[in-house]
Design a protein around this motif. Sequence first.
Motif, PDB file in Angstrom:
ATOM      1  N   LYS A  62     -67.543   9.786  -0.104  1.00 24.20           N
ATOM      2  CA  LYS A  62     -68.790   9.127   0.330  1.00 24.20           C
ATOM      3  C   LYS A  62     -68.503   7.683   0.744  1.00 24.20           C
ATOM      4  CE  LYS A  62     -73.446   9.445   0.054  1.00 24.20           C
ATOM      5  NZ  LYS A  62     -74.134  10.209   1.078  1.00 24.20           N
ATOM      6  N   ASN A  67     -70.161  12.244   4.934  1.00 25.60           N
ATOM      7  CA  ASN A  67     -71.506  12.602   4.499  1.00 25.60           C
ATOM      8  C   ASN A  67     -71.426  13.735   3.470  1.00 25.60           C
ATOM      9  OD1 ASN A  67     -74.292  12.851   4.319  1.00 25.60           O
ATOM     10  ND2 ASN A  67     -74.405  14.213   6.092  1.00 25.60           N
ATOM     11  N   VAL A  69     -72.886  16.080   1.082  1.00 26.33           N
ATOM     12  CA  VAL A  69     -74.222  16.623   0.946  1.00 26.33           C
ATOM     13  C   VAL A  69     -74.430  17.270  -0.419  1.00 26.33           C
ATOM     14  CG1 VAL A  69     -75.866  18.304   1.906  1.00 26.33           C
ATOM     15  CG2 VAL A  69     -74.355  17.020   3.428  1.00 26.33           C
ATOM     16  N   ASP A  90     -71.201  17.254   5.582  1.00 28.18           N
ATOM     17  CA  ASP A  90     -72.066  17.653   6.691  1.00 28.18           C
ATOM     18  C   ASP A  90     -72.541  19.085   6.424  1.00 28.18           C
ATOM     19  OD1 ASP A  90     -71.907  15.169   7.939  1.00 28.18           O
ATOM     20  OD2 ASP A  90     -70.162  15.740   9.125  1.00 28.18           O
TER      21      ASP A  90
END
Length: 156
Positions: A62, A67, A69, A90
Amino acid sequence: MLSVLGKKCWLGRMKPVLLLLGSLWLCGCQSQLDKPTKIDNFDYKSVVNNHLTLMDLAYHFKDSGLNVVQIQPIRADVLRATAAAAIMIDKDEIGVYYFNTDVEQQRKIIAQYHEDGFAYILAFRFPVFMAGSFVVTGAEKHPKKKEIVAALRSFK
């Protein structure tokens, strides 16, 4: 019971099928004999991160601009690791495995993965990226492969 003429006719019709099956079997055997090429020659021992955890790696991803998730625990025993997680970056997941390199058996396993360049999960071969005590699967086909590998290599 088939007559002699019937047997010849049956064998004549089966010959192309038998040849096809034989050639497929030989091709399969040949592919098992060929050693796959490694996708990575990085010296995983140059990174010292045995004191860190899977959550630390997720936070590092991060912080590296990826990204992240979702993080899900997965079975570590499929690679004979100490701990494992699926990390969704993602819309695609990677598998991350932690090996405690303070344990000799774990060091041997991770050294074998490095030598081969891949690991088997349920009889399927997965190329691996490694750094220190961590092994990543699924990154070779991830759209953010370069970023994932760079983040993994800087995880100290």
